[in-house]
Design a protein around this motif. Structure first.
Motif, PDB file in Angstrom:
ATOM      1  N   LEU A 101      22.007  74.233 124.421  1.00 37.20           N
ATOM      2  CA  LEU A 101      22.838  73.035 124.402  1.00 37.20           C
ATOM      3  C   LEU A 101      22.403  72.069 123.302  1.00 37.20           C
ATOM      4  CD1 LEU A 101      23.133  72.366 128.228  1.00 37.20           C
ATOM      5  CD2 LEU A 101      24.818  73.432 126.734  1.00 37.20           C
ATOM      6  N   GLY A 102      21.331  72.371 122.625  1.00 37.18           N
ATOM      7  CA  GLY A 102      20.810  71.494 121.581  1.00 37.18           C
ATOM      8  C   GLY A 102      21.553  71.633 120.271  1.00 37.18           C
ATOM      9  N   SER A 103      21.115  70.850 119.284  1.00 37.93           N
ATOM     10  CA  SER A 103      21.762  70.914 117.970  1.00 37.93           C
ATOM     11  C   SER A 103      20.736  71.242 116.895  1.00 37.93           C
ATOM     12  CB  SER A 103      22.450  69.584 117.644  1.00 37.93           C
ATOM     13  OG  SER A 103      21.502  68.550 117.542  1.00 37.93           O
ATOM     14  N   LEU A 104      21.192  71.985 115.910  1.00 41.63           N
ATOM     15  CA  LEU A 104      20.364  72.427 114.796  1.00 41.63           C
ATOM     16  C   LEU A 104      21.051  72.011 113.504  1.00 41.63           C
ATOM     17  CD1 LEU A 104      18.033  74.194 113.650  1.00 41.63           C
ATOM     18  CD2 LEU A 104      19.554  76.142 113.881  1.00 41.63           C
ATOM     19  N   ASN A 105      20.371  71.184 112.698  1.00 37.07           N
ATOM     20  CA  ASN A 105      20.936  70.701 111.434  1.00 37.07           C
ATOM     21  C   ASN A 105      19.914  70.880 110.320  1.00 37.07           C
ATOM     22  OD1 ASN A 105      23.452  69.475 112.415  1.00 37.07           O
ATOM     23  ND2 ASN A 105      22.062  68.111 113.515  1.00 37.07           N
ATOM     24  N   VAL A 106      20.236  71.723 109.366  1.00 38.04           N
ATOM     25  CA  VAL A 106      19.384  71.900 108.192  1.00 38.04           C
ATOM     26  C   VAL A 106      20.194  71.427 107.002  1.00 38.04           C
ATOM     27  CG1 VAL A 106      18.099  73.517 106.768  1.00 38.04           C
ATOM     28  CG2 VAL A 106      18.174  73.835 109.246  1.00 38.04           C
ATOM     29  N   LYS A 107      19.755  70.309 106.416  1.00 34.08           N
ATOM     30  CA  LYS A 107      20.516  69.669 105.345  1.00 34.08           C
ATOM     31  C   LYS A 107      19.831  69.810 103.991  1.00 34.08           C
ATOM     32  CE  LYS A 107      22.290  66.384 108.665  1.00 34.08           C
ATOM     33  NZ  LYS A 107      22.406  64.996 109.083  1.00 34.08           N
ATOM     34  N   VAL A 108      18.991  70.829 103.861  1.00 32.96           N
ATOM     35  CA  VAL A 108      18.295  71.094 102.603  1.00 32.96           C
ATOM     36  C   VAL A 108      18.602  72.527 102.182  1.00 32.96           C
ATOM     37  CG1 VAL A 108      16.463  69.429 103.123  1.00 32.96           C
ATOM     38  CG2 VAL A 108      16.145  71.820 103.718  1.00 32.96           C
ATOM     39  N   PRO A 109      18.401  72.854 100.909  1.00 31.91           N
ATOM     40  CA  PRO A 109      18.690  74.224 100.448  1.00 31.91           C
ATOM     41  C   PRO A 109      17.805  75.274 101.109  1.00 31.91           C
ATOM     42  CG  PRO A 109      18.340  72.725  98.594  1.00 31.91           C
ATOM     43  CD  PRO A 109      17.968  71.982  99.829  1.00 31.91           C
ATOM     44  N   ARG A 110      18.251  76.520 101.026  1.00 30.64           N
ATOM     45  CA  ARG A 110      17.474  77.649 101.545  1.00 30.64           C
ATOM     46  C   ARG A 110      16.497  78.191 100.514  1.00 30.64           C
ATOM     47  NH1 ARG A 110      19.235  80.316 106.176  1.00 30.64           N
ATOM     48  NH2 ARG A 110      18.374  82.251 105.386  1.00 30.64           N
ATOM     49  N   GLU A 111      16.679  77.821  99.261  1.00 30.47           N
ATOM     50  CA  GLU A 111      15.790  78.283  98.190  1.00 30.47           C
ATOM     51  C   GLU A 111      15.052  77.085  97.599  1.00 30.47           C
ATOM     52  OE1 GLU A 111      15.151  81.417  97.091  1.00 30.47           O
ATOM     53  OE2 GLU A 111      16.410  82.140  98.738  1.00 30.47           O
ATOM     54  N   PRO A 112      13.713  77.136  97.553  1.00 33.44           N
ATOM     55  CA  PRO A 112      12.971  76.009  96.986  1.00 33.44           C
ATOM     56  C   PRO A 112      13.000  76.004  95.460  1.00 33.44           C
ATOM     57  CG  PRO A 112      11.447  77.715  97.668  1.00 33.44           C
ATOM     58  CD  PRO A 112      12.841  78.173  98.064  1.00 33.44           C
ATOM     59  N   THR A 113      12.744  74.839  94.910  1.00 30.59           N
ATOM     60  CA  THR A 113      12.547  74.716  93.475  1.00 30.59           C
ATOM     61  C   THR A 113      11.220  75.393  93.135  1.00 30.59           C
ATOM     62  OG1 THR A 113      13.688  72.594  93.534  1.00 30.59           O
ATOM     63  CG2 THR A 113      12.340  73.024  91.601  1.00 30.59           C
ATOM     64  N   MET A 114      11.094  75.912  91.925  1.00 26.46           N
ATOM     65  CA  MET A 114       9.876  76.612  91.504  1.00 26.46           C
ATOM     66  C   MET A 114       8.634  75.766  91.805  1.00 26.46           C
ATOM     67  SD  MET A 114       8.616  79.272  90.082  1.00 26.46           S
ATOM     68  CE  MET A 114       9.381  80.131  88.759  1.00 26.46           C
ATOM     69  N   GLY A 115       7.680  76.371  92.501  1.00 23.52           N
ATOM     70  CA  GLY A 115       6.430  75.700  92.809  1.00 23.52           C
ATOM     71  C   GLY A 115       6.465  74.845  94.064  1.00 23.52           C
ATOM     72  N   ARG A 116       7.596  74.780  94.740  1.00 24.48           N
ATOM     73  CA  ARG A 116       7.718  73.996  95.968  1.00 24.48           C
ATOM     74  C   ARG A 116       7.761  74.946  97.164  1.00 24.48           C
ATOM     75  NH1 ARG A 116       8.037  68.418  95.835  1.00 24.48           N
ATOM     76  NH2 ARG A 116       8.348  67.756  93.707  1.00 24.48           N
ATOM     77  N   PRO A 117       7.369  74.468  98.343  1.00 24.44           N
ATOM     78  CA  PRO A 117       7.325  75.352  99.513  1.00 24.44           C
ATOM     79  C   PRO A 117       8.662  75.477 100.236  1.00 24.44           C
ATOM     80  CG  PRO A 117       6.409  73.224 100.058  1.00 24.44           C
ATOM     81  CD  PRO A 117       6.734  73.187  98.585  1.00 24.44           C
ATOM     82  N   ILE A 118       8.715  76.502 101.085  1.00 22.50           N
ATOM     83  CA  ILE A 118       9.827  76.666 102.013  1.00 22.50           C
ATOM     84  C   ILE A 118       9.266  76.540 103.417  1.00 22.50           C
ATOM     85  CG2 ILE A 118       9.631  79.188 101.988  1.00 22.50           C
ATOM     86  CD1 ILE A 118      12.700  79.260 102.510  1.00 22.50           C
ATOM     87  N   LEU A 119       9.984  75.831 104.259  1.00 25.57           N
ATOM     88  CA  LEU A 119       9.614  75.641 105.649  1.00 25.57           C
ATOM     89  C   LEU A 119      10.397  76.673 106.460  1.00 25.57           C
ATOM     90  CD1 LEU A 119       8.796  72.473 107.254  1.00 25.57           C
ATOM     91  CD2 LEU A 119      10.762  73.558 108.288  1.00 25.57           C
ATOM     92  N   VAL A 120       9.700  77.568 107.151  1.00 25.26           N
ATOM     93  CA  VAL A 120      10.338  78.603 107.958  1.00 25.26           C
ATOM     94  C   VAL A 120      10.130  78.246 109.420  1.00 25.26           C
ATOM     95  CG1 VAL A 120      10.388  81.051 108.545  1.00 25.26           C
ATOM     96  CG2 VAL A 120       9.942  80.342 106.184  1.00 25.26           C
ATOM     97  N   ALA A 121      11.244  77.953 110.116  1.00 33.89           N
ATOM     98  CA  ALA A 121      11.174  77.492 111.501  1.00 33.89           C
ATOM     99  C   ALA A 121      11.604  78.581 112.465  1.00 33.89           C
ATOM    100  CB  ALA A 121      12.049  76.258 111.680  1.00 33.89           C
ATOM    101  N   ASN A 122      10.896  78.652 113.583  1.00 29.60           N
ATOM    102  CA  ASN A 122      11.210  79.555 114.692  1.00 29.60           C
ATOM    103  C   ASN A 122      11.035  78.767 115.980  1.00 29.60           C
ATOM    104  OD1 ASN A 122      11.543  82.379 113.544  1.00 29.60           O
ATOM    105  ND2 ASN A 122       9.649  81.703 112.571  1.00 29.60           N
ATOM    106  N   GLY A 123      11.613  79.253 117.053  1.00 34.69           N
ATOM    107  CA  GLY A 123      11.441  78.596 118.346  1.00 34.69           C
ATOM    108  C   GLY A 123      12.747  78.411 119.074  1.00 34.69           C
ATOM    109  N   SER A 124      12.763  77.429 119.993  1.00 38.14           N
ATOM    110  CA  SER A 124      13.966  77.170 120.786  1.00 38.14           C
ATOM    111  C   SER A 124      14.130  75.673 121.000  1.00 38.14           C
ATOM    112  CB  SER A 124      13.886  77.897 122.127  1.00 38.14           C
ATOM    113  OG  SER A 124      12.794  77.403 122.875  1.00 38.14           O
ATOM    114  N   LEU A 125      15.369  75.278 121.232  1.00 37.52           N
ATOM    115  CA  LEU A 125      15.674  73.855 121.354  1.00 37.52           C
ATOM    116  C   LEU A 125      15.963  73.386 122.764  1.00 37.52           C
ATOM    117  CD1 LEU A 125      17.883  73.316 118.198  1.00 37.52           C
ATOM    118  CD2 LEU A 125      15.486  72.723 118.546  1.00 37.52           C
ATOM    119  N   GLY A 126      16.434  74.221 123.631  1.00 35.03           N
ATOM    120  CA  GLY A 126      16.847  73.737 124.946  1.00 35.03           C
ATOM    121  C   GLY A 126      18.006  72.766 124.761  1.00 35.03           C
ATOM    122  N   MET A 127      17.841  71.526 125.232  1.00 31.27           N
ATOM    123  CA  MET A 127      18.875  70.509 125.045  1.00 31.27           C
ATOM    124  C   MET A 127      18.489  69.521 123.955  1.00 31.27           C
ATOM    125  SD  MET A 127      20.328  70.056 128.950  1.00 31.27           S
ATOM    126  CE  MET A 127      19.988  68.372 128.974  1.00 31.27           C
ATOM    127  N   GLY A 128      17.417  69.798 123.241  1.00 32.64           N
ATOM    128  CA  GLY A 128      16.952  68.914 122.183  1.00 32.64           C
ATOM    129  C   GLY A 128      17.630  69.195 120.857  1.00 32.64           C
TER     130      GLY A 128
END
Length: 148
Positions: A101-128
């Motif tokens: 029932l929760g919401s997931l919003n990713v408002k950044v690109p899936r590919e980082p700029t050269m030399g910048r990191p990527i954040l890889v998220a896993n898990g569950s939201l429930g109602m959050g």
């Protein structure tokens, strides 16, 4: 003969057992019934666990540095909200986050700029909710004032 000691990119040795250095020992930020916030200048570890509980977690990485190309984040939203603010050039992949029932919003690109990191998220939201975004106008303004 001793194996080489792992080090940050600047050559400073990485101490074994440091919080966030392995999936078994992640940096944990838990809001519980309240809220939890990490901001300012800090070093982002490679492994983190963010728990919303009934409150909110804000992880502000705009002034942070990351010596890692990939940052692994496990999220547990429950009823709370989790927001990660990343600087320009960073990327995020939240395909591993399950929502009911929760919401997931990713408002950044899936590919980082050269030399910048990527954040890889896993898990569950429930109602959050889980949001990854760039700094908003107010956060950019606060940072500009701080840098003057």
């Amino acid at each position: 003969q001793q194996p080489p000691v792992p080090a940050w990119p600047n050559g400073v040795p990485l101490q074994p057992g440091t919080v966030g250095d392995s999936p078994e020992n992640p940096l944990e930020i838990d809001a519980g019934w309240s809220s939890a916030k990490r901001q300012g200048a800090w070093v982002v570890p490679q492994f983190m666990r963010l728990r919303g509980g009934l409150g909110s977690v804000v992880l502000d990485c705009t002034e942070a540095i990351s010596p890692h190309n990939v940052i692994h984040v496990w999220v547990d939203g429950d009823l709370g909200s989790i927001t990660v603010v990343v600087p320009d050039g960073w990327a995020a992949d939240a395909d591993g986050v399950r929502k009911s029932l929760g919401s997931l919003n990713v408002k950044v690109p899936r590919e980082p700029t050269m030399g910048r990191p990527i954040l890889v998220a896993n898990g569950s939201l429930g109602m959050g909710s889980f949001t990854v975004r760039h700094p908003n106008w107010f956060e950019r303004r606060r940072l500009e004032k701080k840098l003057r």
